[in-house]
Design an enzyme around this catalytic site. Structure first.
Site, PDB file in Angstrom:
ATOM      1  CB  CYS A 268      -0.318 -30.460   3.225  1.00 49.72           C
ATOM      2  SG  CYS A 268      -0.785 -31.696   4.149  1.00 49.72           S
TER       3      CYS A 268
HETATM    4  C1  UGA Z   1       0.070 -27.898   6.930  1.00 52.44           C
HETATM    5  C2  UGA Z   1      -0.684 -26.789   7.650  1.00 52.44           C
HETATM    6  O1  UGA Z   1      -0.143 -26.050   8.498  1.00 52.44           O
HETATM    7  C3  UGA Z   1      -2.111 -27.489   8.390  1.00 52.44           C
HETATM    8  O2  UGA Z   1      -2.795 -26.736   8.941  1.00 52.44           O
HETATM    9  C4  UGA Z   1      -2.686 -28.607   7.366  1.00 52.44           C
HETATM   10  O3  UGA Z   1      -3.689 -29.171   8.057  1.00 52.44           O
HETATM   11  C5  UGA Z   1      -1.785 -29.390   6.914  1.00 52.44           C
HETATM   12  O4  UGA Z   1      -0.721 -28.734   6.211  1.00 52.44           O
HETATM   13  C6  UGA Z   1      -2.546 -30.373   5.819  1.00 52.44           C
HETATM   14  O5  UGA Z   1      -3.120 -29.628   4.835  1.00 52.44           O
HETATM   15  O6  UGA Z   1      -2.746 -31.345   6.124  1.00 52.44           O
HETATM   16  P1  UGA Z   1       2.302 -29.317   7.696  1.00 52.44           P
HETATM   17  O7  UGA Z   1       2.414 -29.893   6.436  1.00 52.44           O
HETATM   18  O8  UGA Z   1       2.237 -30.302   8.763  1.00 52.44           O
HETATM   19  O9  UGA Z   1       0.736 -28.522   7.998  1.00 52.44           O
HETATM   20  O10 UGA Z   1       3.410 -28.254   8.065  1.00 52.44           O
HETATM   21  P2  UGA Z   1       3.502 -26.969   8.307  1.00 52.44           P
HETATM   22  O11 UGA Z   1       3.910 -26.486   9.863  1.00 52.44           O
HETATM   23  O12 UGA Z   1       2.255 -25.918   7.912  1.00 52.44           O
HETATM   24  O13 UGA Z   1       4.743 -26.589   7.555  1.00 52.44           O
HETATM   25  C7  UGA Z   1       4.713 -26.592   6.216  1.00 52.44           C
HETATM   26  C8  UGA Z   1       5.932 -26.052   5.624  1.00 52.44           C
HETATM   27  O14 UGA Z   1       6.224 -24.746   5.699  1.00 52.44           O
HETATM   28  C9  UGA Z   1       7.122 -26.516   6.322  1.00 52.44           C
HETATM   29  O15 UGA Z   1       8.187 -27.046   5.307  1.00 52.44           O
HETATM   30  C10 UGA Z   1       7.774 -25.722   7.239  1.00 52.44           C
HETATM   31  O16 UGA Z   1       9.281 -25.741   7.607  1.00 52.44           O
HETATM   32  C11 UGA Z   1       7.366 -24.574   6.466  1.00 52.44           C
HETATM   33  N1  UGA Z   1       7.350 -23.152   7.107  1.00 52.44           N
HETATM   34  C12 UGA Z   1       6.173 -23.044   7.905  1.00 52.44           C
HETATM   35  C13 UGA Z   1       8.310 -22.099   6.970  1.00 52.44           C
HETATM   36  O17 UGA Z   1       9.348 -22.162   6.263  1.00 52.44           O
HETATM   37  N2  UGA Z   1       8.116 -20.975   7.425  1.00 52.44           N
HETATM   38  C14 UGA Z   1       6.867 -20.656   8.555  1.00 52.44           C
HETATM   39  O18 UGA Z   1       6.772 -19.713   9.190  1.00 52.44           O
HETATM   40  C15 UGA Z   1       6.021 -21.893   8.679  1.00 52.44           C
END
Ligand code: UGA
Length: 434
Positions: A268
């Site tokens: 995403c």
């Molecule tokens: C993300 C959004 O959080 C959801 O709300 C959304 O619905 C979804 O995309 C989508 O558009 O379908 P997701 O892709 O499952 O969800 O993953 P996240 O938990 O958001 O993490 C995304 C990336 O950011 C990962 O690589 C994670 O490791 C990284 N991240 C996240 C960080 O490096 N630091 C953080 O504090 C949070």
């Protein structure tokens, strides 16, 4: 109880199909691809998501969830039809709406002969203007009906996170309904009866933008945190998590999603931010902040390489182990995982790379075949000169110095500040944002 049809039984469609069925609705999930439909009908999810396997089998047992490849037939019988098909990226970052258009045409055919008022809701992530400009004409062309008057049309974005998708679908933090007209919004409302979450009703374009704005802001938070970590390292002796904790005491700053690491991945964030930048560019606006967010994200995996080189010198001929290959802990998804550019950068420098992940080993092997995949942690670390912890699987937190004793070298780069310093006696830890 509402009769619901879900078009597209991928990550989003399946999770909502199960969640809606468990909420008491009668759900048919339809997909043109017969293979996943056959697997799902047997009660086996086509991807890893905590709790989904059990929930799917439970939903099937209630007989309120079924699967079909007949999109036209299933949509003709439904009161609410959700379009959950993929919108893949094109090389220039823009999104390909081919599947969405095809799905809308089939749904239009399905609702052609129906008597009552059904509502079509777009859950796929689409740029502002797509529902009115592509989905509506496709539906109207094959149904011979007019949106708003003869059937409802809405944009109802999803905010599911991998790893907690089912919970996010059952208890959403908000429900956004972009509606073509008031009647469309009213027709969709029964689906969410009983869900106690804040609701916002907007027009179609605004709802489409809310989804992108949310992901773009969250991605910006992550890149901001990563820049902060790099700055903490440049100054030296500052722990970025402590800085974020201090910042977070300001009520204007929400400290969540400011966990620095080696960049954001997944299906995403990278795709959505690129699509927004490309969409702006196509309309004469050059994004500045979001371009920088992406640029930093491209460079961030190289920080682990820099930290490794700082500790052991040139990596040519060295054996480097990567712990964590999925884009984040708790997932088997390697799409846009930062471990991919990380592994490639190491290989380019002449290192041999071995990787291990609790769930994503085979998917990663397919993504970067030159990486050797270890069957378990101990074999990944055996004879490694350097180890890089890439993602945040909770089990990394339990690691102790003894787990690393089979390594040839003693340098461990912690890209997520997940290892416990106190448990690492004798290991040379290089910590990002340390
Ligand atoms: C993300 C959004 O959080 C959801 O709300 C959304 O619905 C979804 O995309 C989508 O558009 O379908 P997701 O892709 O499952 O969800 O993953 P996240 O938990 O958001 O993490 C995304 C990336 O950011 C990962 O690589 C994670 O490791 C990284 N991240 C996240 C960080 O490096 N630091 C953080 O504090 C949070």
């Amino acid at each position: 109880m509402t009769r619901i049809c879900i078009v597209g039984a991928g990550h989003v469609g399946l999770v909502y199909g199960v969640a809606f069925a468990l909420a008491g609705n009668e759900v048919v999930a339809a997909d043109v691809d017969a293979k996943p439909i056959a697997t799902l009908a047997k009660g086996t999810p086509t991807f890893f998501e905590p709790g989904l396997s059990k929930a799917l089998r439970r939903a099937l047992r209630t007989k309120r969830l079924s699967f079909t490849t007949n999109v036209v037939g299933a949509s003709g019988k439904a009161k609410a039809i959700f379009l959950c098909v993929g919108t893949p990226s094109r090389p220039d970052g823009s999104i390909d709406t081919m599947y969405l258009e095809a799905a809308a045409k089939s749904v239009g055919e399905g609702i052609r002969a129906t008597k009552g008022y059904s509502v079509v809701a777009v859950k796929s992530t689409v740029l502002p203007g797509t529902t009115d400009g592509i989905v509506r004409p496709a539906l109207e062309a094959t149904s011979g009906k007019a949106a708003g008057r003869d059937f409802g049309l809405c944009v109802n974005p999803e905010f599911l996170r991998e790893g907690s998708a089912l919970e996010d679908a059952i208890k959403p933090d908000r429900i956004v309904i972009g509606a073509f007209n008031r009647r469309s919004a009213t027709a969709l409302a029964p689906v969410y009866r009983g869900v106690r979450s804040p609701r916002l009703t907007t027009d179609l374009r605004t709802a489409e933008m809310i989804k992108y704005a949310t992901n773009a802001f969250l991605a910006t938070k992550v890149s901001f945190a990563n820049e902060l970590a790099n700055l903490c390292d440049a100054f030296g002796g500052i722990n970025v998590d402590a800085v974020v904790e201090g910042m977070g005491l300001d009520p204007r700053i929400n400290p969540r999603f400011l966990k620095a690491g080696l960049g954001f991945g997944g299906s995403c964030f990278p795709k959505d931010v690129r699509a927004l930048v490309a969409g702006g560019r196509a309309r004469g606006y050059g994004s500045r902040v979001l371009r920088a967010v992406l640029e930093l994200n491209d460079l961030q995996p190289l920080r682990a390489v820099e930290l490794a080189e700082k500790a052991v010198g040139p990596l040519a001929g060295k054996r480097v182990a990567i712990l964590g290959l999925s884009f984040k802990g708790g997932s088997d998804d390697v799409r846009e995982s930062r471990a991919i550019p990380l592994a490639k950068a190491l290989l380019e420098r002449g290192a041999s790379v071995v990787g291990y992940d609790p769930e994503a080993n085979s998917a990663f092997k397919a993504a970067v075949p030159a990486v050797e995949i270890a069957p378990d942690l101990a074999s990944a670390l055996a004879r490694a000169d350097v180890c890089i912890v890439h993602n945040d699987w909770p089990q990394w937190r339990a690691l102790k110095a003894s787990h690393f004793s089979g390594m040839r070298g003693d340098v461990v780069v912690d890209g997520r500040r997940i290892l416990r310093r106190g448990a690492m006696k004798g290991v040379r830890l290089e910590v990002l944002g340390g």
